[in-house]
Design a protein around this motif. Structure first.
Motif, PDB file in Angstrom:
ATOM      1  N   LEU A  45      32.422  65.532   5.134  1.00  0.00           N
ATOM      2  CA  LEU A  45      31.155  66.244   5.243  1.00  0.00           C
ATOM      3  C   LEU A  45      30.105  65.313   5.843  1.00  0.00           C
ATOM      4  O   LEU A  45      29.634  64.384   5.183  1.00  0.00           O
ATOM      5  CB  LEU A  45      30.714  66.734   3.853  1.00  0.00           C
ATOM      6  N   ASP A  46      29.785  65.508   7.110  1.00  0.00           N
ATOM      7  CA  ASP A  46      28.741  64.718   7.756  1.00  0.00           C
ATOM      8  C   ASP A  46      27.958  65.628   8.701  1.00  0.00           C
ATOM      9  O   ASP A  46      28.263  66.817   8.833  1.00  0.00           O
ATOM     10  CB  ASP A  46      29.335  63.522   8.501  1.00  0.00           C
ATOM     11  N   ASP A  47      26.947  65.047   9.353  1.00  0.00           N
ATOM     12  CA  ASP A  47      26.076  65.865  10.198  1.00  0.00           C
ATOM     13  C   ASP A  47      26.669  66.160  11.569  1.00  0.00           C
ATOM     14  O   ASP A  47      25.996  66.727  12.428  1.00  0.00           O
ATOM     15  CB  ASP A  47      24.707  65.199  10.368  1.00  0.00           C
ATOM     16  N   SER A  48      27.939  65.780  11.806  1.00  0.00           N
ATOM     17  CA  SER A  48      28.551  66.077  13.093  1.00  0.00           C
ATOM     18  C   SER A  48      28.751  67.580  13.284  1.00  0.00           C
ATOM     19  O   SER A  48      28.885  68.055  14.410  1.00  0.00           O
ATOM     20  CB  SER A  48      29.900  65.361  13.211  1.00  0.00           C
ATOM     21  N   MET A  49      28.779  68.338  12.187  1.00  0.00           N
ATOM     22  CA  MET A  49      28.952  69.778  12.275  1.00  0.00           C
ATOM     23  C   MET A  49      27.626  70.517  12.471  1.00  0.00           C
ATOM     24  O   MET A  49      27.606  71.743  12.524  1.00  0.00           O
ATOM     25  CB  MET A  49      29.644  70.287  11.001  1.00  0.00           C
ATOM     26  N   LEU A  50      26.529  69.777  12.591  1.00  0.00           N
ATOM     27  CA  LEU A  50      25.208  70.378  12.747  1.00  0.00           C
ATOM     28  C   LEU A  50      24.712  70.224  14.175  1.00  0.00           C
ATOM     29  O   LEU A  50      25.094  69.302  14.898  1.00  0.00           O
ATOM     30  CB  LEU A  50      24.207  69.725  11.788  1.00  0.00           C
ATOM     31  N   SER A  51      23.839  71.133  14.574  1.00  0.00           N
ATOM     32  CA  SER A  51      23.179  71.014  15.868  1.00  0.00           C
ATOM     33  C   SER A  51      22.051  69.993  15.755  1.00  0.00           C
ATOM     34  O   SER A  51      21.690  69.547  14.653  1.00  0.00           O
ATOM     35  CB  SER A  51      22.632  72.376  16.299  1.00  0.00           C
ATOM     36  N   ASP A  52      21.462  69.632  16.893  1.00  0.00           N
ATOM     37  CA  ASP A  52      20.372  68.657  16.885  1.00  0.00           C
ATOM     38  C   ASP A  52      19.185  69.164  16.072  1.00  0.00           C
ATOM     39  O   ASP A  52      18.561  68.409  15.322  1.00  0.00           O
ATOM     40  CB  ASP A  52      19.934  68.349  18.325  1.00  0.00           C
ATOM     41  N   ALA A  53      18.885  70.461  16.232  1.00  0.00           N
ATOM     42  CA  ALA A  53      17.771  71.035  15.476  1.00  0.00           C
ATOM     43  C   ALA A  53      18.058  71.011  13.976  1.00  0.00           C
ATOM     44  O   ALA A  53      17.172  70.724  13.160  1.00  0.00           O
ATOM     45  CB  ALA A  53      17.501  72.468  15.939  1.00  0.00           C
ATOM     46  N   GLU A  54      19.304  71.286  13.598  1.00  0.00           N
ATOM     47  CA  GLU A  54      19.670  71.274  12.182  1.00  0.00           C
ATOM     48  C   GLU A  54      19.651  69.852  11.628  1.00  0.00           C
ATOM     49  O   GLU A  54      19.266  69.630  10.476  1.00  0.00           O
ATOM     50  CB  GLU A  54      21.043  71.916  12.005  1.00  0.00           C
ATOM     51  N   LYS A  55      20.076  68.896  12.442  1.00  0.00           N
ATOM     52  CA  LYS A  55      20.024  67.498  12.000  1.00  0.00           C
ATOM     53  C   LYS A  55      18.584  67.075  11.725  1.00  0.00           C
ATOM     54  O   LYS A  55      18.304  66.381  10.740  1.00  0.00           O
ATOM     55  CB  LYS A  55      20.638  66.594  13.061  1.00  0.00           C
ATOM     56  N   LYS A  56      17.671  67.490  12.601  1.00  0.00           N
ATOM     57  CA  LYS A  56      16.258  67.147  12.401  1.00  0.00           C
ATOM     58  C   LYS A  56      15.709  67.819  11.141  1.00  0.00           C
ATOM     59  O   LYS A  56      14.937  67.228  10.378  1.00  0.00           O
ATOM     60  CB  LYS A  56      15.429  67.573  13.614  1.00  0.00           C
ATOM     61  N   ALA A  57      16.125  69.067  10.916  1.00  0.00           N
ATOM     62  CA  ALA A  57      15.680  69.774   9.713  1.00  0.00           C
ATOM     63  C   ALA A  57      16.165  69.054   8.454  1.00  0.00           C
ATOM     64  O   ALA A  57      15.435  68.942   7.466  1.00  0.00           O
ATOM     65  CB  ALA A  57      16.184  71.215   9.738  1.00  0.00           C
ATOM     66  N   VAL A  58      17.405  68.561   8.488  1.00  0.00           N
ATOM     67  CA  VAL A  58      17.941  67.817   7.348  1.00  0.00           C
ATOM     68  C   VAL A  58      17.163  66.523   7.149  1.00  0.00           C
ATOM     69  O   VAL A  58      16.825  66.130   6.020  1.00  0.00           O
ATOM     70  CB  VAL A  58      19.447  67.514   7.567  1.00  0.00           C
ATOM     71  N   GLU A  59      16.866  65.843   8.242  1.00  0.00           N
ATOM     72  CA  GLU A  59      16.122  64.582   8.178  1.00  0.00           C
ATOM     73  C   GLU A  59      14.737  64.794   7.567  1.00  0.00           C
ATOM     74  O   GLU A  59      14.297  64.045   6.683  1.00  0.00           O
ATOM     75  CB  GLU A  59      15.986  64.016   9.592  1.00  0.00           C
ATOM     76  N   ASP A  60      14.044  65.849   8.035  1.00  0.00           N
ATOM     77  CA  ASP A  60      12.695  66.127   7.527  1.00  0.00           C
ATOM     78  C   ASP A  60      12.735  66.549   6.058  1.00  0.00           C
ATOM     79  O   ASP A  60      11.872  66.156   5.259  1.00  0.00           O
ATOM     80  CB  ASP A  60      12.036  67.226   8.373  1.00  0.00           C
ATOM     81  N   PHE A  61      13.740  67.345   5.703  1.00  0.00           N
ATOM     82  CA  PHE A  61      13.820  67.837   4.328  1.00  0.00           C
ATOM     83  C   PHE A  61      14.153  66.703   3.355  1.00  0.00           C
ATOM     84  O   PHE A  61      13.666  66.688   2.225  1.00  0.00           O
ATOM     85  CB  PHE A  61      14.876  68.943   4.237  1.00  0.00           C
ATOM     86  N   ALA A  62      14.996  65.759   3.801  1.00  0.00           N
ATOM     87  CA  ALA A  62      15.374  64.644   2.933  1.00  0.00           C
ATOM     88  C   ALA A  62      14.144  63.817   2.534  1.00  0.00           C
ATOM     89  O   ALA A  62      14.082  63.280   1.425  1.00  0.00           O
ATOM     90  CB  ALA A  62      16.408  63.764   3.638  1.00  0.00           C
TER      91      ALA A  62
END
Length: 387
Positions: A45-62
């Motif tokens: 389970l890593d962020d490779s399955m996410l799009s760039d926009a989703e990765k940014k959303a995860v980063e901001d939410f964290a």
């Protein structure tokens, strides 16, 4: 001496040292070794399955996550978990309220009606039926009209079932897409939580540990212990979210399985509507036409022989159609191997989850023992400071 008694020479010492296999069966052949099962590579389970926009959303939410907020940990990802639970309940409700038995009942009634035509005449002999007076033709017409009416009624019921099932197929498509959305949402919650947890453990938690070791103050040790406990709670919460995510993953193929069941039933109904019923009607009309021809012909013997031949052909075709209808109605729509595979995967998943929970419990128990030892060392140190 024959050539068969000559020993076989080889330069391969391993082959020469091989122990021969003894057998009492002269025709026995050595059993082939069972092929090794392919090793299943676990999904990371890593962020490779996410799009760039989703990765940014995860980063901001964290960045918004506060591990020391007890209420936040309790409510973390709860909305996504609730959505998955609600989705599962809706899927179960859809299965409960849908009665495919009604479809099977209609198909069975259709088979009975098609097989029932001419049963009374068959008992007396089809040949004899056509040799009797014109009243037989009227009786045959009346029977055909009655059966045709019942078949048309069953056909209308099947069409209604078909429309309902097609709506269900479309609904399962929507449910599948909705489940994908919940799966992605849970994945993002888990990734954001793990990212934050790793940052806290490598940053704030280490700072508190160093401070407690250096100061020797009980309150510093307590703050360090509090953060450790909150990190453990948050880690367990993330584990719960991962379990919910697995449930969401399993709902995907299960939804498709239910959809496939409905699709197969739609195809069976379609086959009955466009093939079986028209074929039956055409054969019965042909039988009626043959009876008219028999009464109109002057050559009684020739007509009788031709009618007998046509009746045999129609009986064979009607039997074929009836057998195919019965076979299709009784045929299973799901292979038992598919259900066994699904069951094995579910059992394997539960076993893995149980092992993970046991490992986590053991780690927490070890951590508790280590915390007790740390507190004892700290207390001894404090005692030394006041000597």
């Amino acid at each position: 001496m024959s050539d068969q008694s000559i020993p076989e020479l080889t330069l391969d010492p391993a082959a020469a040292a091989a122990v021969p296999e003894l057998t009492l069966e002269p025709t026995a052949t050595p059993a082939a070794p069972e092929p090794a099962k392919p090793e299943v590579k676990p999904v990371e389970l890593d962020d490779s399955m996410l799009s760039d926009a989703e990765k940014k959303a995860v980063e901001d939410f964290a960045k918004k996550i506060n591990v020391m907020d007890s209420n936040m940990i309790l409510q973390y990802g709860a909305a996504a978990q609730k959505n998955v639970a609600s989705f599962s309940e809706n899927a179960l409700s859809s299965v409960r309220t849908k009665d495919l038995g009604e479809v099977g009942k209609s198909l069975a009634e259709l088979v009975v009606e098609l097989k029932g035509f001419g049963e009374e005449e068959e008992k007396k002999g089809l040949f004899g039926m056509f040799k009797k007076t014109g009243s037989k033709l009227e009786a045959m017409k009346a029977q055909y009209s009655k059966v045709e009416t019942n078949v048309d009624k069953i056909a209308r019921e099947l069409e209604q079932h078909q429309v309902t099932l097609m709506k269900d197929v479309a609904m399962f498509d929507q449910m599948y897409e909705l489940n994908l959305k919940y799966y992605k949402e849970l994945t993002m919650y888990i990734l954001a939580g793990k990212k934050k947890l790793a940052e806290v453990r490598s940053g704030e938690l280490e700072e508190l540990r160093h401070k407690a070791e250096q100061s020797g103050a009980q309150e510093d040790a307590q703050r360090y212990n509090d953060m450790v406990q909150m990190c453990e709670r948050f880690e367990k919460k993330l584990h719960d979210l991962e379990l919910t995510r697995i449930i969401s993953i399993q709902m995907g193929p299960q939804t498709r399985l239910l959809q496939n069941n409905d699709t197969l039933m739609v195809e069976k109904i379609q086959s009955s509507l466009v093939n079986t019923i028209p074929l039956w009607k055409s054969q019965m009309v042909l039988a009626l036409g043959m009876e008219h021809g028999r009464q109109a012909t002057a050559a009684q013997s020739a007509v009788t022989e031709m009618t007998n031949e046509l009746l045999k052909r129609n009986a064979d075709m009607l039997k074929m159609g009836t057998i195919e209808t019965a076979r299709e109605a009784e045929r299973s729509v799901v292979d038992i191997e598919t259900l066994q595979h699904t069951n094995q995967q579910l059992i394997s998943t539960l076993d893995e989850v149980l092992n993970i929970q046991r490992d986590s419990a053991q780690k927490r128990k070890s951590a508790e023992a280590e915390l007790g030892r740390i507190e004892g060392e700290l207390r001894a140190k404090l005692m030394e400071l006041h000597k």
